[in-house]
Design an enzyme around this catalytic site. Structure first.
Site, PDB file in Angstrom:
ATOM      1  N   ARG A  39     -18.237 -16.418  -6.731  1.00  0.00           N
ATOM      2  CA  ARG A  39     -17.619 -17.175  -7.825  1.00  0.00           C
ATOM      3  C   ARG A  39     -17.096 -16.248  -8.926  1.00  0.00           C
ATOM      4  NH1 ARG A  39     -21.640 -22.425  -8.052  1.00  0.00           N
ATOM      5  NH2 ARG A  39     -20.221 -23.791  -6.913  1.00  0.00           N
ATOM      6  N   LYS A 204     -28.749 -33.428   2.653  1.00  0.00           N
ATOM      7  CA  LYS A 204     -28.951 -34.839   2.304  1.00  0.00           C
ATOM      8  C   LYS A 204     -27.777 -35.720   2.698  1.00  0.00           C
ATOM      9  CE  LYS A 204     -31.006 -35.993  -1.566  1.00  0.00           C
ATOM     10  NZ  LYS A 204     -31.075 -36.039  -3.055  1.00  0.00           N
ATOM     11  N   GLY A 354     -21.287 -24.797  -1.887  1.00  0.00           N
ATOM     12  CA  GLY A 354     -21.876 -23.516  -2.261  1.00  0.00           C
ATOM     13  C   GLY A 354     -22.631 -22.873  -1.113  1.00  0.00           C
ATOM     14  N   GLY A 378     -19.730 -29.939  -5.184  1.00  0.00           N
ATOM     15  CA  GLY A 378     -19.732 -31.299  -5.726  1.00  0.00           C
ATOM     16  C   GLY A 378     -18.341 -31.730  -6.163  1.00  0.00           C
TER      17      GLY A 378
HETATM   18  P1  ADP Z   1     -23.343 -27.201   0.617  1.00  0.00           P
HETATM   19  O1  ADP Z   1     -23.922 -26.482  -0.572  1.00  0.00           O
HETATM   20  O2  ADP Z   1     -22.513 -26.305   1.470  1.00  0.00           O
HETATM   21  O3  ADP Z   1     -22.634 -28.467   0.208  1.00  0.00           O
HETATM   22  P2  ADP Z   1     -25.805 -28.582   1.115  1.00  0.00           P
HETATM   23  O4  ADP Z   1     -26.292 -28.175  -0.225  1.00  0.00           O
HETATM   24  O5  ADP Z   1     -25.496 -30.004   1.359  1.00  0.00           O
HETATM   25  O6  ADP Z   1     -24.560 -27.672   1.539  1.00  0.00           O
HETATM   26  O7  ADP Z   1     -26.913 -28.195   2.210  1.00  0.00           O
HETATM   27  C1  ADP Z   1     -27.339 -26.896   2.406  1.00  0.00           C
HETATM   28  C2  ADP Z   1     -28.751 -26.858   2.889  1.00  0.00           C
HETATM   29  O8  ADP Z   1     -28.937 -27.694   4.022  1.00  0.00           O
HETATM   30  C3  ADP Z   1     -29.164 -25.467   3.333  1.00  0.00           C
HETATM   31  O9  ADP Z   1     -30.075 -24.953   2.405  1.00  0.00           O
HETATM   32  C4  ADP Z   1     -29.774 -25.689   4.720  1.00  0.00           C
HETATM   33  O10 ADP Z   1     -30.986 -24.975   4.902  1.00  0.00           O
HETATM   34  C5  ADP Z   1     -30.030 -27.172   4.733  1.00  0.00           C
HETATM   35  N1  ADP Z   1     -30.105 -27.695   6.111  1.00  0.00           N
HETATM   36  C6  ADP Z   1     -29.179 -27.614   7.065  1.00  0.00           C
HETATM   37  N2  ADP Z   1     -29.638 -28.143   8.209  1.00  0.00           N
HETATM   38  C7  ADP Z   1     -30.886 -28.580   7.981  1.00  0.00           C
HETATM   39  C8  ADP Z   1     -31.901 -29.213   8.780  1.00  0.00           C
HETATM   40  N3  ADP Z   1     -31.687 -29.498  10.044  1.00  0.00           N
HETATM   41  N4  ADP Z   1     -33.061 -29.518   8.191  1.00  0.00           N
HETATM   42  C9  ADP Z   1     -33.275 -29.206   6.888  1.00  0.00           C
HETATM   43  N5  ADP Z   1     -32.373 -28.621   6.084  1.00  0.00           N
HETATM   44  C10 ADP Z   1     -31.193 -28.300   6.620  1.00  0.00           C
HETATM   45 MG    MG Z   2     -25.683 -26.866  -1.741  1.00  0.00          MG
END
Ligand code: ADP
Ligand code: MG
Length: 397
Positions: A39, A204, A354, A378
Site C-alpha cells: 500500500r 466469512k 488485503g 472492503g
Molecule cells: P481478503 O482480505 O482478500 O478479502 P478475507 O479477509 O475475506 O480475504 O479472508 C482471508 C482469510 O481467510 C485468510 O486469513 C485465510 O486464512 C482465511 N481462510 C481461507 N480459507 C479458509 C478456511 N478454509 N478456513 C478458515 N479460514 C480460511
Molecule cells: Mg482480509
C-alpha cells in the site's frame, strides 16, 4: 470528479496539499516491522507527482484500529521511515494528528517536502458517528492545507473525518490510485468482456453475500473456495466436519445456489486436518465427504484443476479471498493454484482484498502478471455491490 492532473495543470508549486493516503500496512506483531509495503508503494505515484510539482505535501493516514487515542503500537513511525526510503527523501512524522506539532511542521514545509501526520485514528473524532465531532477534526485538518487530494482508495467506503468531512472543506481532487481503482471497477461492472469469472474465497461468507447477490446476475461463473465454501456445501446437505460454518447463512446460500444453477461452482475436493497448525497431518477428501472432527483448510488439487479450466477461457476475472489458510504451508496450494490461473488469464485480471494481495506477494508470484491488484478489499466489494461510497460521492461534488 476532478483528477490530480487537473490540479497539476492549475499549479501546486508552493501550495500545501493535504493528501489522504492508504498506508494501512500489516506489521509484524513482535518487531513492528512492515511485513508487506504494497500500500505504501501504491501511494507513491501521487506523492511523487505532487513533490515534483513543488507542492508541500501533508499526508494523513491511519494504521490498524487504535481506540481513538494515541497508542505507540499503532504509530505511523515505521511507515514514515519506509515512505522516506521509497521516496529517497526525509519524511518527518508529526507527533500528533492535527495539533500543535502538526501545525508547526506543516507551516515549516518547503516546496517538494513531505510531512506525515500521526495516525488519524488517534483522534476518536476520525471515526465518530457524530457529524459535529468529525467536523471539528476536519476543520483542524483542513487548516493544514489549501487543497485536498484523496488517494486512500482503501478508505473511500468510510464516512470518516479525513476521508469525507475534510473534502467538504477544501477544493478536492482524486489521486492517481483512486482514479486507477475506479477505472478498473468500472470495467468489472459495465459491459465486461466475456466469459466473466469471479473467484471468491476468504473466511466469512456473511461478509461476501451482498457482493455475491450483486455479481450473480452479471457473471458467467462464480467459483467459491476458502472458508466460505463450507456454508455452501452445508446448504447442499453435506456434512462439513469442524470446518468454518455460518449456520445462519445456510438458507441464503441454498437460495443463491438455486438461483445460480451451474453458474456457482463449488470445490469437488478439500484438504482437511484436525487442527490449524503448520505441522499437522493433512488429507485430501471429496468435498461431500468431510469426516466429522476434521476441518477443511484448503481446496484440493482436483478443485484447482476445475477452477483452472474455468479461468483459462475467461476474458474478465475478479478474484477476492484466499482459497485456504495460505498463511500455513500445508494449506497454500489452493491459493497458489488459483493465483497462477488468474495471472495466466488472457484479458482483464483483478485481485481484490488485503489478504489476497498479500498472498500474491507472499507466495512470490509476479505482481505484474495481473491487470490490477486492488489496495482496497472492503471498498472494492462495496463498489461492486453497487453501494454509494461516501469518500467518492464527496469527491464528485
Ligand atoms: P481478503 O482480505 O482478500 O478479502 P478475507 O479477509 O475475506 O480475504 O479472508 C482471508 C482469510 O481467510 C485468510 O486469513 C485465510 O486464512 C482465511 N481462510 C481461507 N480459507 C479458509 C478456511 N478454509 N478456513 C478458515 N479460514 C480460511
Ligand atoms: Mg482480509
Amino acid at each position: 470528479m476532478r483528477s490530480l492532473d487537473d490540479l497539476l495543470a492549475e499549479g501546486v508549486s508552493g501550495r500545501r496539499v493535504l493528501l489522504r493516503a492508504d498506508l494501512n500496512v500489516p506489521l509484524d506483531k513482535q518487531t513492528r516491522a512492515i511485513t508487506d509495503d504494497g500500500r505504501i508503494r501504491a501511494s507513491l505515484p501521487t506523492i511523487a507527482a505532487l513533490r515534483d510539482a513543488g507542492a508541500r505535501v501533508v499526508v494523513a493516514a491511519h494504521l490498524g484500529r487504535p481506540k481513538g487515542a494515541p497508542d505507540p503500537q499503532y504509530s505511523l513511525a515505521p511507515v514514515a521511515a519506509r515512505l522516506g526510503e521509497l521516496l529517497g527523501a526525509e519524511v518527518p512524522l508529526a507527533a500528533d494528528v492535527a495539533g500543535e506539532d502538526a501545525r508547526a511542521r506543516a507551516d515549516a514545509l518547503g516546496d517538494g517536502d513531505v510531512l506525515l501526520l500521526e495516525n488519524v485514528r488517534f483522534e476518536a473524532a476520525e471515526t465518530s458517528k457524530d457529524d459535529a465531532e468529525r467536523g471539528e477534526l476536519a476543520d483542524r485538518l483542513a487548516a493544514l492545507a489549501d487543497v485536498y487530494v484523496d488517494d486512500a482508495f482503501g478508505a473511500v467506503h468510510r464516512k470518516h473525518a479525513s476521508v469525507f468531512d475534510v473534502a467538504q472543506r477544501l477544493p478536492h481532487v482524486a489521486g492517481r490510485l483512486v482514479a486507477t481503482e475506479l477505472d478498473v471497477l468500472q470495467r468489472l461492472t459495465t459491459d465486461p468482456d466475456r466469459p466473466y469469472v469471479v473467484v471468491l474465497g476468504g473466511s466469512k461468507v456473511s461478509d461476501k453475500l451482498a457482493v455475491i447477490e450483486a455479481l450473480l446476475p452479471k457473471v458467467d461463473r462464480l467459483l467459491v473456495g476458502g472458508g466460505m465454501c463450507f456454508t455452501f456445501l452445508a446448504a447442499q446437505g453435506h456434512g462439513v466436519g469442524r470446518s468454518l460454518l455460518e449456520a445462519d447463512q445456510v438458507d441464503t446460500c441454498r437460495r443463491l445456489l438455486a438461483e445460480a444453477g451451474e453458474r456457482i461452482v463449488l470445490p469437488v475436493d478439500v484438504v482437511v486436518a484436525p487442527e490449524f497448525s503448520a505441522d499437522v497431518e493433512t488429507a485430501v477428501v471429496a468435498a461431500e465427504q468431510i469426516p466429522d472432527g476434521q476441518m477443511g483448510l484448503d481446496v484440493g488439487p482436483r478443485t484447482v484443476e476445475a477452477f483452472g479450466r474455468e479461468l483459462a477461457g475467461a476474458r474478465t476475472v475478479f478474484w477476492n479471498g484466499p482459497m485456504g489458510v495460505f498463511e500455513l504451508a500445508p494449506f497454500q496450494a489452493g491459493t497458489r493454484g488459483v493465483a497462477e490461473a488468474v495471472a495466466a488469464v488472457d484479458g482483464l485480471s483483478v485481485v481484490g482484498g488485503g489478504d489476497s494481495a498479500a498472498a500474491v506477494r507472499q507466495l512470490g508470484l509476479d505482481e505484474a502478471a495481473y491487470g490490477h491488484i486492488s489496495t482496497g478489499g472492503g471498498a472494492s466489494l462495496e463498489y461492486l455491490e453497487g453501494r454509494e461510497l461516501p469518500g467518492l460521492a464527496v469527491l464528485a461534488d
